[in-house]
Design an enzyme around this catalytic site. Structure first.
Site, PDB file in Angstrom:
ATOM      1  N   HIS A 202     -19.996 -15.455  31.896  1.00 35.21           N
ATOM      2  CA  HIS A 202     -19.602 -14.070  31.638  1.00 35.21           C
ATOM      3  C   HIS A 202     -19.920 -13.602  30.229  1.00 35.21           C
ATOM      4  O   HIS A 202     -20.095 -12.404  30.012  1.00 35.21           O
ATOM      5  CB  HIS A 202     -18.153 -13.841  32.061  1.00 35.21           C
ATOM      6  CG  HIS A 202     -18.087 -13.759  33.543  1.00 35.21           C
ATOM      7  ND1 HIS A 202     -18.275 -12.565  34.200  1.00 35.21           N
ATOM      8  CD2 HIS A 202     -18.018 -14.701  34.486  1.00 35.21           C
ATOM      9  CE1 HIS A 202     -18.272 -12.801  35.487  1.00 35.21           C
ATOM     10  NE2 HIS A 202     -18.103 -14.090  35.702  1.00 35.21           N
ATOM     11  N   GLU A 444     -21.228 -15.588  48.853  1.00 35.69           N
ATOM     12  CA  GLU A 444     -21.318 -16.412  47.638  1.00 35.69           C
ATOM     13  C   GLU A 444     -20.706 -17.794  47.840  1.00 35.69           C
ATOM     14  O   GLU A 444     -20.821 -18.657  46.985  1.00 35.69           O
ATOM     15  CB  GLU A 444     -20.680 -15.695  46.447  1.00 35.69           C
ATOM     16  CG  GLU A 444     -19.251 -15.262  46.635  1.00 35.69           C
ATOM     17  CD  GLU A 444     -18.699 -14.519  45.426  1.00 35.69           C
ATOM     18  OE1 GLU A 444     -19.299 -14.571  44.345  1.00 35.69           O
ATOM     19  OE2 GLU A 444     -17.646 -13.878  45.579  1.00 35.69           O
ATOM     20  N   ASP A 468     -22.525 -17.512  42.176  1.00 32.35           N
ATOM     21  CA  ASP A 468     -21.617 -18.481  42.793  1.00 32.35           C
ATOM     22  C   ASP A 468     -22.280 -19.231  43.943  1.00 32.35           C
ATOM     23  O   ASP A 468     -22.005 -20.408  44.145  1.00 32.35           O
ATOM     24  CB  ASP A 468     -20.342 -17.777  43.281  1.00 32.35           C
ATOM     25  CG  ASP A 468     -19.380 -17.558  42.134  1.00 32.35           C
ATOM     26  OD1 ASP A 468     -19.217 -18.478  41.322  1.00 32.35           O
ATOM     27  OD2 ASP A 468     -18.809 -16.455  42.035  1.00 32.35           O
ATOM     28  N   CYS A 515     -26.521  -9.230  44.119  1.00 29.41           N
ATOM     29  CA  CYS A 515     -25.916  -8.700  42.893  1.00 29.41           C
ATOM     30  C   CYS A 515     -25.685  -9.787  41.855  1.00 29.41           C
ATOM     31  O   CYS A 515     -25.104  -9.538  40.810  1.00 29.41           O
ATOM     32  CB  CYS A 515     -24.627  -7.951  43.205  1.00 29.41           C
ATOM     33  SG  CYS A 515     -23.383  -9.005  43.942  1.00 29.41           S
TER      34      CYS A 515
HETATM   35  C1  PEP Z   1     -21.999 -13.767  41.821  1.00 24.90           C
HETATM   36  O1  PEP Z   1     -21.253 -14.722  42.030  1.00 24.90           O
HETATM   37  O2  PEP Z   1     -23.241 -13.828  41.933  1.00 24.90           O
HETATM   38  C2  PEP Z   1     -21.461 -12.450  41.407  1.00 24.90           C
HETATM   39  C3  PEP Z   1     -22.211 -11.379  41.379  1.00 24.90           C
HETATM   40  O3  PEP Z   1     -20.167 -12.388  41.040  1.00 24.90           O
HETATM   41  P1  PEP Z   1     -19.551 -12.926  39.659  1.00 24.90           P
HETATM   42  O4  PEP Z   1     -20.690 -13.243  38.743  1.00 24.90           O
HETATM   43  O5  PEP Z   1     -18.662 -11.845  39.151  1.00 24.90           O
HETATM   44  O6  PEP Z   1     -18.797 -14.147  40.115  1.00 24.90           O
HETATM   45 MG    MG Z   2     -19.117 -14.454  42.222  1.00 24.19          MG
END
Ligand code: PEP
Ligand code: MG
Length: 594
Positions: A202, A444, A468, A515
């Protein structure tokens, strides 16, 4: 690391492109984890006063949260439970065992307040742990929360100091969570450099969304770099040069200029349609973390908001957001998106979005723990508040709901069941919302990908969270830099899962988006397009470049690349082949970092 004379070159992972030359500011995370310091006798009383001041401030903070919750509890009965928790925490904070014994430790052992508090908390937790009553044993967590609140007050100076910086700095930290970054004054931070993290951590996602160059996963940056060191941060190639020569500074200034020019050129094409040379189109959407970013999405040429991560509404506060707060926040995002469709993902809070000292030490596998939709099933009232907020906002624009961490049909049915209850309640209250609001699942968790054909009839669309999906399929922790070399987005298993998921979706007449961070990586664009993906959702900054790749290619070429990719057995072979293909097609684009 390589060393020449008095300079060091550290190699990490460039996750938000850019080049910055400047001065290091060390945000010493070690200080945020208490360590022992001896206090001279004459300073003991001042240390006790500092501790008591921190307790009073933490208490005030708790009371404020409590008051806010009381205001909303008349309409929200679920808040009663949280009110009760606040009461428990307040009681603990007033408990003599916590405060008096810590003061005693400071006085007797002549140690700093942070360390004394930690020692005392460990002792109290052991006492609770020995109790027969399971309720009392569970209170260990509450003790930790209360102590953490006081610790945050005691250590505030670490965060405050960054606010006092007058000159621009390069922030060096062990780790930066969304919760941490929200507390920093980022105006003066020109780049992030962290020990931990990978492309999908993140820190990386935030850095990109804030357009701050970042290099992560350096492992020992906080040891190797001192505050005040002059640095070159090359976040294109993931390199840090400590104490650079004048010659290096000159050459990196030129590289920075080139990069700027490249970006300026790209941005000029941002409003052109993402159409291939043979007339195929794929929607390019943006990922956002707060309503203001929807404006950046629009200005970078996004056709939609493909992922609104709502976790940020929940961070750095002692209470939970109310329905009204959710509603107003999403309404603002809808307004900023200027008529574009917006996909709001329900709360996906987990260990990866909290700082490392936040998550429960006793949770061995937090990534597989109580996170995402699982947390929402447990904390139904918090979930309901959010769903009502989203539904009400859907009256003002095109909104889609997205559920994270779905592992199977039971999960999605349960989530939709709670959503339907929220809809019924709104109907009874004559509150308007979009009756046909589309509902989607994040693919995911590998189990969801494997049974995509069973999930597809239950929903209106899929959104693949590759961050994920890769983590869980390859068993590679996405926030652990030691295993980042095993994190292989083009692994044959991932390609097959993507292919079968897309087939299952299209076979059931629903679209699929990606995404995860893969969507914004130029290297993967043609592979994902060739697989037949309908939408790519990414950080707004990447859109112009991905658009350029799409506009300079054909769908046929992309399909050919995919067919070839699917013949390899080893991820590195796929990666090598794709890199060569992309280098051949885009030889001048150094941003691709191939
Ligand atoms: C993912 O897991 O690819 C996703 C888009 O969600 P996050 O990165 O918020 O876990
Ligand atoms: Mg995710």
């Amino acid at each position: 690391m390589t060393q020449t004379d008095n300079q060091y070159i550290l190699q990490g992972i460039g996750v938000s492109p850019g080049i910055v030359i400047g001065t290091a500011f060390l945000l010493d995370r070690a200080k945020l984890k208490p360590s022992m310091e001896k206090i001279p006798s004459e300073q003991v009383q001042a240390e006790i006063d500092r501790f008591l001041t921190a307790v009073a401030a933490a208490r005030r903070e708790l009371l404020e949260g409590h008051e806010k919750l009381v205001e909303t509890s008349a309409e929200n009965h679920g808040n009663q439970k949280h009110l009760y928790l606040f009461d428990v925490h307040l009681m603990m904070m007033d408990d003599k065992m916590l405060t008096d014994d810590t003061v005693k430790l400071i006085r007797e052992k002549k140690i700093n307040a942070e360390w004394a508090l930690s020692l005392n908390v460990e002792k109290i937790k052991k006492i609770f742990n020995r109790m027969d009553d399971p309720y009392m044993r569970e209170r260990q967590d509450d003790i930790s929360h209360v102590a953490e609140r006081i610790l945050r007050q005691l250590m505030k100076s670490d965060y405050d100091s960054i606010e006092k910086i007058r000159k621009d700095v390069i922030l060096i930290a062990h780790d930066l969570s969304p919760a941490d970054t929200m507390q920093l004054n980022l105006k003066k931070v020109k780049a992030f450099v962290t020990d931990l993290g990978g492309r999908t951590s993140h820190t990386a996602i935030i850095a990109r969304s804030m357009e701050i160059p970042a290099v992560v996963g350096l492992e020992r940056a906080t040891e190797m770099i001192n505050g005040g060191n002059r640095l070159i941060v090359d976040a294109i190639d993931g390199r840090i040069i400590v104490s650079p020569t004048e010659e290096q500074i000159k050459s990196y200034r030129e590289k920075a200029q080139k990069h700027l020019f490249f970006q300026q050129q790209l941005i000029q094409n941002r409003h052109l349609p993402p159409l291939t040379e043979d007339g195929y189109t794929i929607e390019l959407a943006a990922n956002i973390e707060n309503p203001d970013e929807a404006e950046s999405a629009v200005s970078h040429g996004a056709g939609a908001i493909g992922l609104y991560r709502t976790e940020f509404i929940y961070l750095n506060r002692s209470d939970f957001p109310s329905e009204e707060e959710h509603y107003l926040t999403y309404k603002r995002a809808i307004q900023n998106a200027d008529g574009r469709e917006i996909t709001i993902r329900t709360l996906d809070l987990g260990y990866d979005k909290l700082s490392s000292h936040h998550f429960h030490e006793d949770t061995i596998n937090p990534a597989m723990g109580l996170r995402g939709i699982r947390l929402c099933f447990k904390q139904k009232e918090i979930f309901r508040q959010q769903l009502r907020g989203i539904l009400r906002a859907s009256h003002h624009g095109k909104v889609k709901i997205l559920f994270p961490m779905i592992s199977g049909v039971r999960d999605i049915r349960q989530a939709i069941g709670i959503l339907n209850e929220a809809k019924d309640n709104l109907r009874r209250q004559n509150i308007p919302f979009d009756e046909n609001i589309p509902v989607g699942v994040m693919i995911e968790v590998p189990s969801a990908a494997v049974i995509a054909d069973l999930l597809a009839p239950e929903v209106d669309y899929f959104s693949v969270g590759t961050n994920d999906l890769i983590q869980y399929t390859l068993a590679v922790d996405r926030v652990n830099e030691h295993v980042s070399c095993f994190y292989e987005p083009l692994h044959p298993s991932i390609l097959r899962l993507l292919q079968s998921t897309i087939e299952a979706a299209h076979g059931n007449g629903i679209p699929v988006s990606i995404c995860g961070e893969m969507a914004g990586e130029p290297l993967y664009t043609l592979v994902l397009m060739g697989l037949g993906i309908d939408q790519l959702s990414m950080n707004p900054l990447s859109i112009p470049y991905i658009k350029k790749i799409i506009r300079s290619s054909t769908y046929k070429e992309a399909q050919d690349i995919v067919s070839q990719c699917l013949t390899f057995k080893v991820a590195t072979e796929v990666e090598k082949y794709v890199a060569e293909e992309m280098r051949r097609r885009f030889p001048d684009d150094f941003l691709m970092n191939l």
